[in-house]
Design a protein around this motif. Structure first.
Motif, mmCIF file in Angstrom:
data_model
loop_
_atom_site.group_PDB
_atom_site.id
_atom_site.type_symbol
_atom_site.label_atom_id
_atom_site.label_comp_id
_atom_site.label_asym_id
_atom_site.label_seq_id
_atom_site.Cartn_x
_atom_site.Cartn_y
_atom_site.Cartn_z
ATOM 1 N N GLU A 1 -10.083 7.736 -63.076
ATOM 2 C CA GLU A 1 -10.881 8.585 -62.198
ATOM 3 C C GLU A 1 -10.178 9.919 -61.981
ATOM 4 N N ARG A 2 -10.925 10.991 -62.081
ATOM 5 C CA ARG A 2 -10.360 12.314 -61.845
ATOM 6 C C ARG A 2 -10.115 12.516 -60.359
ATOM 7 N N ASN A 3 -9.144 13.347 -60.040
ATOM 8 C CA ASN A 3 -8.864 13.675 -58.646
ATOM 9 C C ASN A 3 -10.025 14.418 -58.019
ATOM 10 N N MET A 4 -10.151 14.241 -56.718
ATOM 11 C CA MET A 4 -11.135 15.015 -55.989
ATOM 12 C C MET A 4 -10.693 16.474 -55.980
ATOM 13 N N ILE A 5 -11.636 17.354 -56.095
ATOM 14 C CA ILE A 5 -11.359 18.785 -56.051
ATOM 15 C C ILE A 5 -11.693 19.287 -54.648
ATOM 16 N N VAL A 6 -10.772 20.031 -54.076
ATOM 17 C CA VAL A 6 -10.994 20.669 -52.779
ATOM 18 C C VAL A 6 -11.049 22.162 -53.042
ATOM 19 N N ARG A 7 -12.160 22.755 -52.649
ATOM 20 C CA ARG A 7 -12.331 24.192 -52.851
ATOM 21 C C ARG A 7 -12.274 24.890 -51.504
ATOM 22 N N MET A 8 -11.492 25.962 -51.456
ATOM 23 C CA MET A 8 -11.422 26.798 -50.261
ATOM 24 C C MET A 8 -12.061 28.137 -50.608
ATOM 25 N N GLU B 1 -18.397 16.706 -49.078
ATOM 26 C CA GLU B 1 -18.570 17.250 -47.734
ATOM 27 C C GLU B 1 -18.082 18.689 -47.692
ATOM 28 N N SER B 2 -18.500 19.404 -46.656
ATOM 29 C CA SER B 2 -18.042 20.773 -46.424
ATOM 30 C C SER B 2 -17.778 20.965 -44.938
ATOM 31 N N TRP C 1 -15.291 17.816 -53.614
ATOM 32 C CA TRP C 1 -16.168 17.524 -54.750
ATOM 33 C C TRP C 1 -15.575 16.411 -55.597
ATOM 34 N N HIS C 2 -16.448 15.572 -56.149
ATOM 35 C CA HIS C 2 -15.995 14.565 -57.110
ATOM 36 C C HIS C 2 -15.624 15.230 -58.425
ATOM 37 N N ARG C 3 -16.330 16.282 -58.780
ATOM 38 C CA ARG C 3 -16.093 17.006 -60.033
ATOM 39 C C ARG C 3 -16.897 18.299 -60.006
ATOM 40 N N TRP D 1 -10.140 29.322 -53.976
ATOM 41 C CA TRP D 1 -9.011 28.566 -54.497
ATOM 42 C C TRP D 1 -9.447 27.117 -54.647
ATOM 43 N N GLU D 2 -8.945 26.450 -55.675
ATOM 44 C CA GLU D 2 -9.217 25.022 -55.859
ATOM 45 C C GLU D 2 -7.906 24.262 -55.834
ATOM 46 N N PHE D 3 -7.965 23.080 -55.211
ATOM 47 C CA PHE D 3 -6.781 22.246 -55.047
ATOM 48 C C PHE D 3 -7.120 20.816 -55.423
ATOM 49 N N THR D 4 -6.106 20.087 -55.834
ATOM 50 C CA THR D 4 -6.212 18.645 -55.984
ATOM 51 C C THR D 4 -5.041 18.036 -55.214
ATOM 52 N N LYS D 5 -5.231 16.805 -54.774
ATOM 53 C CA LYS D 5 -4.217 16.131 -53.965
ATOM 54 C C LYS D 5 -2.983 15.838 -54.806
#
Length: 88
Positions: free
Chosen positions: A2-9, A42-43, A59-61, A81-85
């Motif tokens: 499974e790909r990491n969740m993407i967090v976008r700021m 979610e946002s 985001w899941h992807r 900016w995009e981040f992954t855990k």
């Protein structure tokens, strides 16, 4: 795997007199176009005393781009900016 969740700021700064209108645009227009997407989790929306608006979305992807805000409301184009855990 499974790909990491993407967090976008996403961050933008409003002209001080345009802050309420930009915040309404974010809530009523910008987010409504992405929140129903299947990969959206979610946002959250944050604001600051210097008239910045920040959206943290998960985001899941493949995050969708928010539309460009009306130019007369903002001091400059949004920053993204995009981040992954990080597992530690």
């Amino acid at each position: 795997m499974e790909r990491n969740m993407i967090v976008r700021m996403w961050e933008v700064r409003a002209h001080s007199e345009a802050f309420p209108e930009l915040l309404s645009w974010v809530c009523d227009h910008a987010l409504t176009g992405v929140e129903g997407h299947p990969s959206h989790v979610e946002s959250e929306i944050f604001s600051s005393t210097d008239h910045r608006i920040v959206i943290i979305s998960r985001w899941h992807r493949d995050p969708l781009d928010l539309p460009e805000p009306p130019k007369h409301l903002v001091r400059s184009s949004p920053h993204i900016w995009e981040f992954t855990k990080v597992d530690r």
